[in-house]
Each structure stands twice: as C-alpha cells, then as structure tokens.
Design a protein around this motif. Structure first.
Motif, PDB file in Angstrom:
ATOM      1  N   VAL A 193       0.162   1.628  -3.940  1.00 17.74           N
ATOM      2  CA  VAL A 193      -1.223   1.807  -4.389  1.00 17.74           C
ATOM      3  C   VAL A 193      -2.054   2.335  -3.234  1.00 17.74           C
ATOM      4  CG1 VAL A 193      -1.129   0.038  -6.193  1.00 17.74           C
ATOM      5  CG2 VAL A 193      -1.810  -0.602  -3.884  1.00 17.74           C
ATOM      6  N   LYS A 194      -3.126   3.058  -3.566  1.00 18.44           N
ATOM      7  CA  LYS A 194      -3.964   3.674  -2.539  1.00 18.44           C
ATOM      8  C   LYS A 194      -4.830   2.664  -1.795  1.00 18.44           C
ATOM      9  CE  LYS A 194      -4.431   7.853  -5.246  1.00 18.44           C
ATOM     10  NZ  LYS A 194      -5.334   8.625  -6.066  1.00 18.44           N
ATOM     11  N   ASN A 195      -5.388   1.717  -2.556  1.00 21.13           N
ATOM     12  CA  ASN A 195      -6.340   0.787  -1.955  1.00 21.13           C
ATOM     13  C   ASN A 195      -6.459  -0.467  -2.815  1.00 21.13           C
ATOM     14  OD1 ASN A 195      -7.994   1.542  -4.167  1.00 21.13           O
ATOM     15  ND2 ASN A 195      -8.904   3.187  -2.969  1.00 21.13           N
ATOM     16  N   ASP A 245      -7.220  -2.729 -10.364  1.00 24.76           N
ATOM     17  CA  ASP A 245      -7.156  -2.033 -11.653  1.00 24.76           C
ATOM     18  C   ASP A 245      -5.794  -2.211 -12.309  1.00 24.76           C
ATOM     19  OD1 ASP A 245      -9.757  -1.147 -11.458  1.00 24.76           O
ATOM     20  OD2 ASP A 245      -9.218   0.875 -10.786  1.00 24.76           O
ATOM     21  N   LEU A 246      -4.729  -2.031 -11.530  1.00 25.55           N
ATOM     22  CA  LEU A 246      -3.385  -2.182 -12.077  1.00 25.55           C
ATOM     23  C   LEU A 246      -3.117  -3.608 -12.538  1.00 25.55           C
ATOM     24  CD1 LEU A 246      -1.371  -0.014  -9.533  1.00 25.55           C
ATOM     25  CD2 LEU A 246      -1.791   0.492 -11.950  1.00 25.55           C
ATOM     26  N   GLU A 250      -4.929  -4.266 -15.790  1.00 20.37           N
ATOM     27  CA  GLU A 250      -4.247  -3.662 -16.937  1.00 20.37           C
ATOM     28  C   GLU A 250      -3.095  -4.549 -17.410  1.00 20.37           C
ATOM     29  OE1 GLU A 250      -2.997   0.350 -16.159  1.00 20.37           O
ATOM     30  OE2 GLU A 250      -4.986   0.891 -15.424  1.00 20.37           O
ATOM     31  N   GLU A 295      -8.928  -1.452  -4.668  1.00 22.56           N
ATOM     32  CA  GLU A 295      -9.500  -1.172  -5.982  1.00 22.56           C
ATOM     33  C   GLU A 295      -8.413  -0.751  -6.976  1.00 22.56           C
ATOM     34  OE1 GLU A 295     -12.398   2.170  -7.817  1.00 22.56           O
ATOM     35  OE2 GLU A 295     -13.175   1.097  -6.065  1.00 22.56           O
ATOM     36  N   GLU A 296      -7.511   0.108  -6.552  1.00 19.73           N
ATOM     37  CA  GLU A 296      -6.422   0.533  -7.434  1.00 19.73           C
ATOM     38  C   GLU A 296      -5.503  -0.643  -7.768  1.00 19.73           C
ATOM     39  OE1 GLU A 296      -2.781   3.764  -7.760  1.00 19.73           O
ATOM     40  OE2 GLU A 296      -4.199   3.934  -6.109  1.00 19.73           O
ATOM     41  N   TYR A 333       0.804  -1.219   0.000  1.00 22.51           N
ATOM     42  CA  TYR A 333       0.000   0.000   0.000  1.00 22.51           C
ATOM     43  C   TYR A 333       0.839   1.272   0.000  1.00 22.51           C
ATOM     44  CZ  TYR A 333      -4.002  -2.971   0.277  1.00 22.51           C
ATOM     45  OH  TYR A 333      -4.946  -3.908  -0.016  1.00 22.51           O
TER      46      TYR A 333
END
Length: 57
Positions: free
Chosen positions: A13-15, A21-22, A25, A17-18, A10
């Motif tokens: 990444v913020k959380n 997402d990464l 991708e 969900e991020e 962390y």
C-alpha cells in the motif's frame, strides 16, 4: 506476532490512508455479506451496520 516489520506492509500500500481504505472495504464486505437487509427497515439496518463498524478505543 507475524515476524514482519511494519515497513513490509508499505510494499503493498502507498500510505496509511490507502491501508485504512482497504481495511474498511474488507470490513464492510464481511458485514454486508452477513447482514440480511431484507429483515430490517433500512434505517435500523444502517444503524446496525454503523455500530458493527464502530471502533472502540
């Protein structure tokens, strides 16, 4: 095991969900680079992509 706690993740990444997402991708980029969409009709290609990304419990 890499010897690092999940809290270290962390910092990048913020959380959750991020993170998801990464990861999504990266998975899509790797699958898309290997897939040759010109070989298949678009629906068949999209179906193959979806099955390749399917998460099995």
């Amino acid at each position: 095991m890499v010897g690092v706690g999940h809290s270290a993740l962390y910092r990048w990444v913020k959380n959750r969900e991020e993170l998801v997402d990464l990861l999504s991708e990266v998975v899509v980029e790797r699958i898309l680079l290997r897939a040759n969409a010109g070989d298949l009709e678009w629906r068949a290609w999209l179906t193959r992509l979806a099955w390749a990304m399917h998460v099995r419990p």
